[in-house]
Design an enzyme around this catalytic site. Sequence first.
Site, PDB file in Angstrom:
ATOM      1  N   SER A  86      10.827   9.983   8.691  1.00 56.91           N
ATOM      2  CA  SER A  86       9.721  10.939   8.716  1.00 56.91           C
ATOM      3  C   SER A  86      10.233  12.291   9.183  1.00 56.91           C
ATOM      4  O   SER A  86      11.091  12.365  10.070  1.00 56.91           O
ATOM      5  CB  SER A  86       8.628  10.449   9.677  1.00 56.91           C
ATOM      6  OG  SER A  86       7.704  11.483   9.972  1.00 56.91           O
TER       7      SER A  86
ATOM      8  N   TYR B 108       5.990   6.941  17.091  1.00 54.61           N
ATOM      9  CA  TYR B 108       6.354   6.903  15.671  1.00 54.61           C
ATOM     10  C   TYR B 108       7.555   7.813  15.409  1.00 54.61           C
ATOM     11  O   TYR B 108       8.561   7.400  14.821  1.00 54.61           O
ATOM     12  CB  TYR B 108       5.151   7.352  14.848  1.00 54.61           C
ATOM     13  CG  TYR B 108       5.346   7.329  13.354  1.00 54.61           C
ATOM     14  CD1 TYR B 108       5.082   6.173  12.619  1.00 54.61           C
ATOM     15  CD2 TYR B 108       5.784   8.460  12.674  1.00 54.61           C
ATOM     16  CE1 TYR B 108       5.241   6.151  11.249  1.00 54.61           C
ATOM     17  CE2 TYR B 108       5.960   8.438  11.302  1.00 54.61           C
ATOM     18  CZ  TYR B 108       5.680   7.286  10.595  1.00 54.61           C
ATOM     19  OH  TYR B 108       5.854   7.272   9.233  1.00 54.61           O
TER      20      TYR B 108
ATOM     21  N   THR C  66      -0.955   9.041   2.568  1.00 58.61           N
ATOM     22  CA  THR C  66      -0.812   7.596   2.663  1.00 58.61           C
ATOM     23  C   THR C  66      -1.953   6.985   3.483  1.00 58.61           C
ATOM     24  O   THR C  66      -2.633   7.683   4.248  1.00 58.61           O
ATOM     25  CB  THR C  66       0.514   7.237   3.328  1.00 58.61           C
ATOM     26  OG1 THR C  66       0.505   7.740   4.674  1.00 58.61           O
ATOM     27  CG2 THR C  66       1.688   7.854   2.573  1.00 58.61           C
TER      28      THR C  66
ATOM     29  N   SER D 271       0.841  -1.201   0.000  1.00 65.57           N
ATOM     30  CA  SER D 271       0.000   0.000   0.000  1.00 65.57           C
ATOM     31  C   SER D 271       0.869   1.240   0.000  1.00 65.57           C
ATOM     32  O   SER D 271       2.078   1.181   0.260  1.00 65.57           O
ATOM     33  CB  SER D 271      -0.934   0.031   1.227  1.00 65.57           C
ATOM     34  OG  SER D 271      -0.174   0.156   2.431  1.00 65.57           O
TER      35      SER D 271
END
Length: 320
Positions: free
Chosen positions: A180, A206, A241, A57
């Site tokens: 990120s 994260y 996303t 994905s």
Amino acid sequence: MARPLVARAVDAALDRSVVLGYTTIGLAVRRALPGWPPDPRPGVLAGRQVLVTGASSGLGTATVEGLADLGATVHLLVRDEAKGAAVAGRIRAARPGSELRLWRCDVADLDDVRRFARAFAAEVAQLHAVVHNAGVMPPTRTESPQGHELSMAVHLVGPVVMTEALRGVLAGGRVVLVSSGGMYAQRLRADDPELVRDDYSPTTAYARSKRWQVEMAPLLAERWAADGITVATLHPGWADTPGVQESLPRFRTLTRPVLRDDRQGADTSVWLAAVEPPPPTGRFWHDRVERPTSLLPATRPDRATRDRAWAWLRQVTDLT
């Protein structure tokens, strides 16, 4: 080609503004500036094998497509085989002749990672690159089968164990870790790597694990340099996303008009895996340009903190 001073200044201003630099606006402006790093030449990956994790994905699928367009045989590593097979089928239908292989592995499970690496190395003699793209943002603190906080397991511990197990077939190749921009807001917490002492927050876990990726990359680059392996970390900007859609709905609502699509978010991953000569090892990238790893003094780790973090990583990944 050297980039003109004005182009570098505009690029840096976009980067520091965050909102402009991380969106479709930043990418469009940078592409128009003199000195934009050229695309990899057509067919540059013909005959080469590339592994992409989290390939079913979002940025992972777009990375597979970009690498396939350059001629690579792309190995899609997924946790859900049925979902992965459907994605591979769609890519083959849109790109007849694409060479794709599907593999199943749970990157959070170190036993499964080692099983996969053994099976992969038994079939693939030479791996040009691995793009560690798999990502998670669990809403509550969750642990892997080995007891590691899940974000850290998927974003750092699993990828390091996988790369270490593939060193033989990856000799002379490249490691790309998708980080990120959120890591800029976090310090390297060597005192609490798995969010045991602090209250759990999905976005904090994260971003902290992404900070660890970036800070450990130069040390991993030193370790793997003996095999001619280069290491790059990058952030893709703000992309629309599935992870953003599921985990950050309010952020998506506010930024959706300027969020990057998957292809735009995957651009630097594909570029780092394919461009010749390979980029310098151990660096952090965004939109094909090396970026600073800290923007604020408070998030810049000292030597002692980095050494402590490296010792922890070596312990949990069994690096000797």
